[in-house]
Design a protein around this motif. Sequence first.
Motif, PDB file in Angstrom:
ATOM      1  N   ALA A 176       0.854   9.282  -1.316  1.00  0.00           N
ATOM      2  CA  ALA A 176       0.120   8.060  -1.659  1.00  0.00           C
ATOM      3  C   ALA A 176      -0.883   7.685  -0.571  1.00  0.00           C
ATOM      4  O   ALA A 176      -0.658   7.914   0.614  1.00  0.00           O
ATOM      5  CB  ALA A 176       1.096   6.907  -1.874  1.00  0.00           C
ATOM      6  N   VAL A 177      -1.984   7.093  -1.013  1.00  0.00           N
ATOM      7  CA  VAL A 177      -2.988   6.532  -0.100  1.00  0.00           C
ATOM      8  C   VAL A 177      -3.163   5.065  -0.436  1.00  0.00           C
ATOM      9  O   VAL A 177      -3.321   4.694  -1.600  1.00  0.00           O
ATOM     10  CB  VAL A 177      -4.341   7.265  -0.229  1.00  0.00           C
ATOM     11  CG1 VAL A 177      -5.423   6.520   0.561  1.00  0.00           C
ATOM     12  CG2 VAL A 177      -4.229   8.700   0.270  1.00  0.00           C
ATOM     13  N   SER A 178      -3.133   4.224   0.587  1.00  0.00           N
ATOM     14  CA  SER A 178      -3.401   2.798   0.428  1.00  0.00           C
ATOM     15  C   SER A 178      -4.732   2.484   1.092  1.00  0.00           C
ATOM     16  O   SER A 178      -4.911   2.757   2.276  1.00  0.00           O
ATOM     17  CB  SER A 178      -2.297   1.961   1.052  1.00  0.00           C
ATOM     18  OG  SER A 178      -2.684   0.609   1.136  1.00  0.00           O
ATOM     19  N   LEU A 179      -5.650   1.913   0.327  1.00  0.00           N
ATOM     20  CA  LEU A 179      -7.012   1.701   0.814  1.00  0.00           C
ATOM     21  C   LEU A 179      -7.220   0.362   1.499  1.00  0.00           C
ATOM     22  O   LEU A 179      -8.314   0.094   1.998  1.00  0.00           O
ATOM     23  CB  LEU A 179      -8.001   1.849  -0.348  1.00  0.00           C
ATOM     24  CG  LEU A 179      -8.042   3.232  -0.998  1.00  0.00           C
ATOM     25  CD1 LEU A 179      -8.968   3.218  -2.215  1.00  0.00           C
ATOM     26  CD2 LEU A 179      -8.497   4.295  -0.005  1.00  0.00           C
ATOM     27  N   ASN A 180      -6.198  -0.493   1.516  1.00  0.00           N
ATOM     28  CA  ASN A 180      -6.313  -1.797   2.175  1.00  0.00           C
ATOM     29  C   ASN A 180      -5.015  -2.127   2.888  1.00  0.00           C
ATOM     30  O   ASN A 180      -3.933  -1.693   2.476  1.00  0.00           O
ATOM     31  CB  ASN A 180      -6.635  -2.905   1.172  1.00  0.00           C
ATOM     32  CG  ASN A 180      -7.997  -2.753   0.544  1.00  0.00           C
ATOM     33  OD1 ASN A 180      -8.116  -2.318  -0.592  1.00  0.00           O
ATOM     34  ND2 ASN A 180      -9.056  -3.100   1.270  1.00  0.00           N
ATOM     35  N   PHE A 205      -1.491   9.325  -5.690  1.00  0.00           N
ATOM     36  CA  PHE A 205      -1.482   7.908  -6.077  1.00  0.00           C
ATOM     37  C   PHE A 205      -2.357   7.166  -5.078  1.00  0.00           C
ATOM     38  O   PHE A 205      -2.268   7.404  -3.869  1.00  0.00           O
ATOM     39  CB  PHE A 205      -0.049   7.358  -6.038  1.00  0.00           C
ATOM     40  CG  PHE A 205       0.088   5.916  -6.440  1.00  0.00           C
ATOM     41  CD1 PHE A 205      -0.004   5.532  -7.773  1.00  0.00           C
ATOM     42  CD2 PHE A 205       0.335   4.938  -5.485  1.00  0.00           C
ATOM     43  CE1 PHE A 205       0.143   4.198  -8.146  1.00  0.00           C
ATOM     44  CE2 PHE A 205       0.492   3.611  -5.847  1.00  0.00           C
ATOM     45  CZ  PHE A 205       0.393   3.245  -7.187  1.00  0.00           C
ATOM     46  N   VAL A 206      -3.225   6.274  -5.562  1.00  0.00           N
ATOM     47  CA  VAL A 206      -4.123   5.505  -4.697  1.00  0.00           C
ATOM     48  C   VAL A 206      -4.014   4.028  -5.059  1.00  0.00           C
ATOM     49  O   VAL A 206      -4.153   3.659  -6.230  1.00  0.00           O
ATOM     50  CB  VAL A 206      -5.579   5.982  -4.836  1.00  0.00           C
ATOM     51  CG1 VAL A 206      -6.524   5.047  -4.080  1.00  0.00           C
ATOM     52  CG2 VAL A 206      -5.734   7.411  -4.320  1.00  0.00           C
ATOM     53  N   ALA A 207      -3.754   3.188  -4.073  1.00  0.00           N
ATOM     54  CA  ALA A 207      -3.596   1.752  -4.298  1.00  0.00           C
ATOM     55  C   ALA A 207      -4.602   0.978  -3.468  1.00  0.00           C
ATOM     56  O   ALA A 207      -4.993   1.402  -2.375  1.00  0.00           O
ATOM     57  CB  ALA A 207      -2.178   1.305  -3.951  1.00  0.00           C
ATOM     58  N   SER A 208      -5.013  -0.178  -3.982  1.00  0.00           N
ATOM     59  CA  SER A 208      -5.986  -1.011  -3.295  1.00  0.00           C
ATOM     60  C   SER A 208      -5.675  -2.480  -3.506  1.00  0.00           C
ATOM     61  O   SER A 208      -5.174  -2.877  -4.566  1.00  0.00           O
ATOM     62  CB  SER A 208      -7.395  -0.702  -3.815  1.00  0.00           C
ATOM     63  OG  SER A 208      -8.336  -1.612  -3.281  1.00  0.00           O
ATOM     64  N   VAL A 262      -5.639  11.437 -10.606  1.00  0.00           N
ATOM     65  CA  VAL A 262      -4.982  10.620  -9.580  1.00  0.00           C
ATOM     66  C   VAL A 262      -4.862   9.187 -10.087  1.00  0.00           C
ATOM     67  O   VAL A 262      -5.872   8.487 -10.206  1.00  0.00           O
ATOM     68  CB  VAL A 262      -5.764  10.644  -8.253  1.00  0.00           C
ATOM     69  CG1 VAL A 262      -5.028   9.808  -7.196  1.00  0.00           C
ATOM     70  CG2 VAL A 262      -5.956  12.067  -7.761  1.00  0.00           C
ATOM     71  N   PRO A 263      -3.662   8.709 -10.405  1.00  0.00           N
ATOM     72  CA  PRO A 263      -3.517   7.328 -10.872  1.00  0.00           C
ATOM     73  C   PRO A 263      -3.839   6.329  -9.774  1.00  0.00           C
ATOM     74  O   PRO A 263      -3.576   6.586  -8.592  1.00  0.00           O
ATOM     75  CB  PRO A 263      -2.039   7.237 -11.286  1.00  0.00           C
ATOM     76  CG  PRO A 263      -1.360   8.336 -10.547  1.00  0.00           C
ATOM     77  CD  PRO A 263      -2.379   9.429 -10.359  1.00  0.00           C
TER      78      PRO A 263
END
Length: 345
Positions: A60-64, A121-124, A146-147
């Motif tokens: 997972a990557v979190s952008l914030n 998975f990418v979240a912001s 990528v969801p």
Amino acid sequence: MHLTRTTRCSVLLLSGALLLSACGSGDSSGTSGKSDAGGNAVSLDNCGQKVTVENPPKRAVSLNQGTTEIMLSLGLADRMVGTATWTDPVLKGLQKAGAKVPRLADNQPSFEKVLETEPDFVASSFASTLGKGGVAPREKFEELGVPTYLSPSDCQGKDNTGASDGERTRPLAMDSVYQEVLELARVFGVEERGRKLVTQLKNRVSKATSGIDAEDTTILYWFANQESPYMAGCCGAPGVVTNELGAKNVFDDTKQEWPQVSWETVADRNPDVLVIGDLVREQETAETAEKKIEFLESNAATKNMDAVKEKRYVLLSGQAMNPSIRTVEGVEKVAAALREYGLAG
């Protein structure tokens, strides 16, 4: 090409072009989320989009920072391959876990930089991050299988179509933050951790506001920028703090998230207390609380304000002034300050 856990693909940069190449199968996650259809898949209605995550993410990557600290609080550091866009040091107690996660950028990373991590998975926290002018629109990630996930607090009752930080059509409530915690916990298959974290946050708010009466107290929230300062409007995260304490925001007559106003207008409103963002980033002028206070106490328009003369300041992290689990920290610190200043009834 669909980049699921079983067919995740490497993204290579060659002569400025993105080439997708097939790669080997990954193993399944050690913890499974509750299924919507008998397997590991989880489906969510997220900010107007249906998001399906086939298996609990492992890359997972979190952008914030806001979404990052939720994931870290849920014990998910070992399933993260990147974070970005930081305004503050990592939340106390999460430093060890946070050190395990690569920081792709202190501010906003490029789309290519994110893809290099091979995310599943990418979240912001903000629509602007997953939109035009941000890292990339959600559709760009979805096209690669990528969801993506956007914090409900930045879309529920909020219009992000304008050029500013958006406008609230209804006041934010902590329920939106709690929803994000529970939904991310479900995506990663750690529902019990999510419920426990929400209970802890609710108990902290209840304890902080117990017996407080600040209905006659006015507050101003200054996030950043010295020349044309960003002050909190009525209904974002500072509105949550104000409403929990029963106080009044001097700029509650605007639904803009962070309107820019003149210092003459600020002085005219003359709040009882100044809540000041203490940021470590370097995007605007007067990011730190020290710089902000130095300006307030020397500027002709502000130095004679009651709160400045009495030094009634409350220092908050940037994340406490954004919709996040740290908004609870905002409630606690402002409540404690109002009691200290004799403004809490």
